[in-house]
Write an enzyme that holds these catalytic residues in place. Structure first.
Site, PDB file in Angstrom:
ATOM      1  N   HIS A 275       0.828  -1.207   0.000  1.00  0.00           N
ATOM      2  CA  HIS A 275       0.000   0.000   0.000  1.00  0.00           C
ATOM      3  C   HIS A 275       0.856   1.248   0.000  1.00  0.00           C
ATOM      4  CE1 HIS A 275      -1.641  -2.973   3.025  1.00  0.00           C
ATOM      5  NE2 HIS A 275      -0.421  -2.754   3.483  1.00  0.00           N
ATOM      6  N   LEU A 294      -3.498  16.295 -18.503  1.00  0.00           N
ATOM      7  CA  LEU A 294      -2.743  17.158 -19.414  1.00  0.00           C
ATOM      8  C   LEU A 294      -3.691  18.032 -20.225  1.00  0.00           C
ATOM      9  CD1 LEU A 294      -0.136  14.493 -20.574  1.00  0.00           C
ATOM     10  CD2 LEU A 294       0.458  16.669 -19.496  1.00  0.00           C
ATOM     11  N   GLY A 298      -4.496  22.443 -20.624  1.00  0.00           N
ATOM     12  CA  GLY A 298      -4.270  23.136 -21.881  1.00  0.00           C
ATOM     13  C   GLY A 298      -3.220  22.519 -22.789  1.00  0.00           C
ATOM     14  N   SER A 304      -6.095   9.831 -29.823  1.00  0.00           N
ATOM     15  CA  SER A 304      -5.341   8.589 -29.684  1.00  0.00           C
ATOM     16  C   SER A 304      -3.992   8.822 -30.357  1.00  0.00           C
ATOM     17  CB  SER A 304      -6.069   7.433 -30.369  1.00  0.00           C
ATOM     18  OG  SER A 304      -5.956   7.574 -31.779  1.00  0.00           O
TER      19      SER A 304
END
Lengths: 610, 427
Positions: A275, A294, A298, A304
């Site tokens: 953890h 991101l 901007g 893709s």
């Protein structure tokens, strides 16, 4: 670290003798029209000497690059080289990189090796940070500044450099983790903009010496770079640093970015482990989350990977329309001459050879002697005479000829320690010289007076027969015209009454086995005349060997020219050298076994005179 | 992958030999036994007589946690109870966190009665190693994460002179034990190239002995060459087992074995043997991009494999890799009679020789002509790099030669364009 890492004068030391990478760097320099080669020196720890030299092509000519055994000497000799490209293995990349980091003149290190222990990488990074230096890698191909400097194998072949317009700078700063994808991206950027200004692959390790953001901040500070492209990945938090930098305005130039690995969830990941470490932001480390974050601040994020190129294009075109792109100073890159080996493979060049060999060919599985495989020679238990036939006469000799050659080798093999050749060999061996030198001094004594009677006997008797002299005419000719004793006639001890057994055996062999023997017959007639004057003017063993050799040629189906060639090429001397070497080596071994001391000729054997 | 999980058994053994070097008071009992389906109980008990005398604890040692919650934890038992516990569970399939796997390895230790459970773990980032410590160890540590103290130790710090005591919460009487224990632990962590270590919980017995109860660890396997003496010791050779539930198929095993023997990289994971879309992609980054694109187009369920070859593998290895892949993908044709798709993709290589690697692939295609035709395979190629023209031509030619449709694209076609080209009209 916002300083520029490379320029057109950057020079590097290459750790590791990487012939291809080094040549590709120099080829790149050449098509970029660099003034100096980017490789200053090479380190090869395995070499024996402190400094060696490696020949490389600089365009069409060759230059040398020094190779050092140790890095410290290379650094001392090349203070202008501020980059180290470290090709050493995962085992030695750490100590060598640390040494370079501690060297005052080295500012940037590219570490190529994959599999460097993580802690070692972290220690390297710490020292680099303290020293204000930059590490690219580990586990990377490196990077390239278009038109200026190329690390190792980056951007592959020179054809690719030209196709991707890497021989001159464009306006795009690029950084990725993946080294393999960086080259694809170089080309994609060249297709969709005015090309790459600089492209760096930081490497796929968890702990990279420099991060994506480090290079983007450099690009931000570089006025020649107008836009940036970054290829991120699933895992790690390097991309989140970019989000934050954009958010606070540290990165302001247009940035096109895509994080690959959106399908990571498809792949079996095993069970989540622990953890503590991952708790902070494991969701943030997926590619989807990073791309989303991101886009939110901007950054220009495509749908893709497939439309990444389009996004680069629209971003670039927009900058261009706004007048923010300076025109590229393009030129026709100089043509790199093709390597001879490659051109020959393509069949577009030919080159004359310098040697013709007609007797043997070792290129196949088995060495061939005049068309006969050495395996055949051995497995069929062929004789030495047969082997000499293949290599000297270029044919399979008949049995009688093989036997004659072997008899000659035996007969000439030794004549005691006192003769010139053996004496020379013994003196030299006792002077402490090696086998080859001792044997050579013995062989060098062979000539007109020592061993030369064989050739001369053959030569003059051939002359007599060619001129169709009668034996009496020949004896007179030798006395009156040539003015020497007939070579091959006469013996110090032996005589008609006390014949030389060696000559007897040889004569018998030739008379019984050679179909024709005109030379021997003629010589015996000459001997009749000479022995009538003095009983020791008999045909001696040297004369008999030489004269019977001429008879051998008569029985071998050779033309007159071929026979002349055999004589002209000193083959008879060859038999003497071959045979006598056996004896001379025997004397050398004999002296060496005895540990015989230096030989000095006694004074009482020398007349000292004015 | 550099960070690899090791068995709890291995990690405890490693601490047993290494920790006393820095923390001499580490008086660990060292009583550890592993039980597998092959275990001979009589022999095991003979070698570990404490199994007869001590109270015992047992649990699976197969790289998964939360064993108590899954009723896989035996506490305070005798040998008979242990046998019954093991017999009931050995070779049983269980599902842990959504992953199915077979139980086949248990760790047995003496049961250590304790009142308090502590938590300690060490993690790393670029600049430092971080100690995480809590008085509230055990299964509730996640819920009590705000009670964990985190102490960052910058890389290169002299651990001996590092003032840990003042950075941890007030340890009271345990300070003289726990501060040197945690420091020793950090030193072992650093020295032995751990990438992760978590002891949750550990106990301190009434006589002041520290006893790790549950422990997880990862080592950085790239450091193997520095630890021949400890990691390859005959008493405790460190293994790097696969995650629970991950069993390699014979094809995956074959490629993994080949990968170990070469400097190049050859990776192959079968996702779905019956799938229709298969990839043979060059490059670690490139292979991810292709997988992403296939998933983006909605074909994730149709994807047969994940894999990559890179680092300039030689022709022979590339052929074996391709042959293995072809054998799996041609096992049976698509039940609906649709073509199977093989994407031979890749970016523009830096130095991997396209012609040489493609010669290997072409050899495998040639040998598999009939299989490929029977399975109705369509092949799409996209690649660039050294000798790309010759390499791509080889592909074009072999398609015509063996009667298998092969479409070949060069660097001027976007790297992933062959994915939509091959799948268009198929969704």
């Amino acid at each position: 670290m916002t300083r520029e890492l490379f320029n057109r004068d950057t020079r590097a030391i290459i750790y590791g003798f990487q012939r291809n990478a080094i040549q590709r760097m120099l080829d790149f320099d050449f098509v970029c029209k660099r003034e100096t080669p980017s490789v200053a020196a090479i380190i090869r720890p395995s070499q024996a000497g402190a400094i060696g030299y490696h020949k490389v092509f600089w365009g069409g000519t060759e230059i040398v690059v020094p190779i050092y055994r140790k890095l410290d000497l290379a650094i001392k000799k090349h203070p202008d080289a501020d980059v180290l490209i470290n090709f050493s293995s995962f085992r030695s990349a750490y100590p060598t990189s640390m040494e370079a980091l501690n060297a005052e003149t080295i500012n940037t290190i590219a570490v190529i090796a994959e599999g460097i222990p993580e802690r070692r990488s972290r220690e390297m990074y710490k020292l680099a940070k303290e020293k204000g230096k930059v590490i690219i890698g580990p586990a990377t191909v490196g990077g390239i500044q278009a038109g200026a400097f190329k690390i190792g194998n980056t951007a592959g072949t020179i054809e690719n450099v030209v196709l991707s317009k890497l021989y001159r700078p464009g306006s795009v700063g690029f950084v990725s983790k993946s080294g393999g994808m960086s080259n694809e991206m170089n080309f994609m950027i060249a297709q969709n903009s005015d090309g790459v200004f600089e492209g760096i692959a930081i490497g796929g390790d968890r702990y990279a010496g420099s991060s994506l953001i480090d290079h983007l901040l450099r690009y931000e500070a570089n006025p020649k770079i107008k836009m940036m492209v970054c290829l991120g990945e699933v895992g790690g938090t390097g991309e989140i640093d970019i989000v934050n930098a954009v958010k606070v305005g540290r990165l302001t130039k247009p940035l096109v970015m895509w994080c690959i690995g959106t399908a990571a969830a498809l792949l079996p990941a095993g069970l989540q482990f622990g953890h503590a470490g991952a708790m902070a932001g494991s969701d943030m480390e997926t590619a989807h989350a990073k791309n989303k974050a991101l886009a939110e601040v901007g950054v220009i994020v495509p749908e893709s990977y497939d439309d990444l190129g389009d996004k680069i294009k629209t971003t670039f075109e927009k900058l261009k329309a706004e007048g923010k792109i300076d025109p590229v100073d393009d030129f026709e890159p100089p043509k790199l001459p093709m390597d001879y080996a490659q051109a020959a493979k393509l069949g577009i060049v030919r080159r004359p050879t310098t040697v013709i060999s007609t007797i043997s060919d070792e290129r196949g599985d088995v060495p061939m002697f005049s068309g006969v495989g050495l395996d055949t020679v051995v497995s069929e238990n062929k004789s030495i005479g047969y082997t000499i036939g293949l290599l000297w006469f270029k044919k399979e000799l008949p049995k009688f000829a093989q036997d004659y050659i072997e008899i000659v080798i035996k007969l000439t093999s030794d004549h005691g320690p006192a003769v010139s050749g053996a004496h020379n060999a013994i003196v030299t061996a006792r002077a402490g010289k090696d086998l080859m030198s001792s044997l050579a001094t013995g062989i060098l004594a062979i000539g007109p007076r020592f061993g030369g009677a064989i050739s001369d006997a053959a030569k003059y008797i051939k002359l007599a027969l060619d001129k169709k002299m009668t034996p009496q005419e020949f004896v007179d000719y030798m006395k009156n015209v040539v003015g020497i004793n007939i070579p091959g006639i006469g013996h110090r001890i032996k005589s008609v009454q006390n014949p030389d057994v060696r000559v007897k055996l040889l004569k018998e062999f030739v008379l019984n086995n050679f179909e024709k023997h005109p030379f021997l017959d003629y010589a015996l007639e000459v001997e009749m005349i000479t022995t009538s004057k003095r009983n020791n003017l008999i045909l001696n063993v040297d004369g008999c060997i030489g004269i019977c050799f001429m008879d051998l040629l008569e029985n071998l189906d050779l033309s007159e020219e071929e026979k002349n060639d055999v004589v002209e090429t000193e083959m008879l001397n060859g038999f003497f050298v071959l045979g006598r070497s056996i004896g001379m080596m025997g004397h050398i071994f004999d002296q060496k076994r005895q540990r015989a001391a230096l030989y000095r000729q006694p004074w009482d054997e020398i007349l000292f005179a004015d | 992958m550099a960070q690899k999980s090791i068995y709890e058994f291995s990690a405890k053994k490693l601490l047993m030999t290494e920790l006393p070097k820095y923390f001499p008071a580490y008086n660990y009992h060292g009583k550890l036994a592993v039980i597998s389906p092959e275990t001979d109980w009589n022999k095991l008990v003979a070698e570990n007589p404490w199994l007869n005398t001590d109270k015992l604890a047992a649990k699976p040692d197969q790289l998964f946690g939360k064993r108590g919650k899954a009723n896989l934890l035996l506490l305070d038992a005798n040998l008979d109870k242990l046998k019954a516990f093991i017999n009931e569970r050995m070779n049983k399939e269980v599902e842990i966190g959504g992953i199915k796997g077979t139980l086949n390895r248990f760790l047995v230790e003496p049961f250590v009665p304790h009142e308090k459970e502590f938590y300690v773990s060490i993690t790393s980032d670029m600049d430092s190693d971080t100690i995480h410590f809590s008085f509230e160890g055990g299964i509730f540590v996640e819920e009590n994460w705000d009670k964990v103290t985190h102490v960052s130790v910058p890389i290169g710090t002299d651990v001996d002179s590092f003032d840990l005591a003042n950075k941890l919460p007030d340890l009271g009487d345990l300070k003289t034990t726990l501060v040197p224990f945690v420091k020793g632990l950090l030193k072992v962590y650093i020295d032995q190239d751990f990438a992760f270590l978590e002891i949750n919980p550990f106990a301190v017995t009434s006589d002041g002995t520290v006893v790790p109860l549950d422990l997880k660890a990862k080592l950085d396997d790239t450091a193997s060459f520095q630890h021949i003496n400890t990691w390859a010791s005959p008493e405790n050779p460190i293994q790097f087992p696969r995650a629970f539930g991950q069993v390699l198929s014979k094809e995956e095993r074959f490629i993994a074995d080949m990968d170990e023997k070469t400097g190049a990289s050859l990776k192959f994971t079968i996702l779905n043997r019956d799938a229709r879309v298969w990839t043979m992609v060059a490059g670690g980054g490139g292979s991810v991009v292709y997988t992403d694109t296939i998933a983006d187009m909605g074909f994730a369920k149709e994807l047969g494999n994940y894999g990559e070859y890179s680092g300039n593998p030689n022709r022979e290895h590339t052929e074996l890799y391709a042959q293995t892949l072809i054998d799996v993908l041609t096992e049976k044709p698509d039940p609906q009679g649709r073509p199977k798709i093989l994407l031979i993709g890749g970016g523009i290589a830096n130095f991997t020789d396209v012609k040489a690697t493609f010669m290997g692939i072409v050899a495998a295609l040639r040998k598999s002509a009939e299989k490929l035709r029977n399975a109705n395979v369509k092949i799409y190629v996209r690649r660039g790099g050294p000798n790309e023209k010759e390499g791509l031509k080889l592909m074009k030619d072999v398609g015509e030669e063996i009667g298998v449709p092969i479409e070949v694209y060069d660097r001027y076609t976007h790297m992933t364009r062959i994915v939509p080209l091959s799948l268009k009209g198929d969704s």
